[in-house]
Write an enzyme that holds these catalytic residues in place. Structure first.
Site, short mmCIF file in Angstrom:
data_model
loop_
_atom_site.label_atom_id
_atom_site.label_comp_id
_atom_site.label_asym_id
_atom_site.label_seq_id
_atom_site.Cartn_x
_atom_site.Cartn_y
_atom_site.Cartn_z
N TYR A 86 34.84 43.45 34.87
CA TYR A 86 35.08 42.43 35.88
C TYR A 86 34.59 42.87 37.25
O TYR A 86 34.36 44.05 37.50
CB TYR A 86 36.57 42.06 35.95
CG TYR A 86 37.43 43.07 36.65
CD1 TYR A 86 37.75 42.91 38.00
CD2 TYR A 86 37.92 44.18 36.00
CE1 TYR A 86 38.54 43.85 38.65
CE2 TYR A 86 38.71 45.11 36.64
CZ TYR A 86 39.01 44.94 37.97
OH TYR A 86 39.78 45.87 38.62
N CYS A 87 34.42 41.89 38.12
CA CYS A 87 34.07 42.11 39.51
C CYS A 87 34.85 41.06 40.31
O CYS A 87 35.85 40.55 39.82
CB CYS A 87 32.56 41.99 39.74
SG CYS A 87 31.89 40.34 39.40
N ALA A 88 34.41 40.73 41.48
CA ALA A 88 35.13 39.75 42.29
C ALA A 88 35.01 38.33 41.73
O ALA A 88 36.00 37.61 41.65
CB ALA A 88 34.63 39.78 43.74
N LEU A 115 37.98 38.74 39.45
CA LEU A 115 39.29 38.99 40.03
C LEU A 115 39.83 37.76 40.74
O LEU A 115 41.04 37.54 40.77
CB LEU A 115 39.22 40.18 41.00
CG LEU A 115 40.54 40.74 41.47
CD1 LEU A 115 41.33 41.33 40.31
CD2 LEU A 115 40.33 41.78 42.55
#
Length: 135
Positions: A86-88, A115
């Protein structure tokens, strides 16, 4: 044709190739709800590919931080097995998931919406120090 005439073609071609990488159908995406269930029911490596400066708001429980900018040089640090990336927002993690698949990891999941989607649903976060203590 001179070099300046080829520049628009090169830019468009690069953009199209990047889009093909980002939206390949063989990459697995997973909703935050399904990701939370996966994290509770299976042994899964949670990989945060954001930059360290982005982790002040917290990470997914048990996450390991390997920024996308460093992933190519740190692939050996990624364990085998199921991986939730995952990332932002889900874009960088989609790229990371594609790299991991090409590196031979078979069970790689990209968190849809990143996120942002996770926190929108009120799911828990922990500090990076807490997450590093789990490793």
């Amino acid at each position: 044709m001179n070099a300046a005439a080829w520049l628009p073609f090169a830019v468009v071609t690069g953009f199209v190739l990047t889009l093909r990488l980002l939206f390949r159908r063989d990459l697995h995406s997973i909703s935050p709800r399904a990701a939370q269930a996966l994290m509770h029911s299976a042994r899964v490596v949670v990989l945060d590919v954001r930059e360290p400066s982005e982790t002040e708001s917290g990470t997914l429980p048990g996450a390991r931080l390997i920024p996308l900018s460093q992933l190519a040089h740190r692939l050996a640090e990624v364990p085998t097995g199921q991986i939730l990336v995952y990332c932002a927002s889900g874009l960088r993690s989609r790229t990371a998931a594609a790299w991991l698949r090409r590196a031979g990891h078979q069970e790689v999941w990209n968190l849809e919406g990143g996120l942002t989607a996770w926190t929108r649903l009120g799911y828990p976060l922990e500090s990076l120090r807490s997450a590093e203590a789990h490793q």
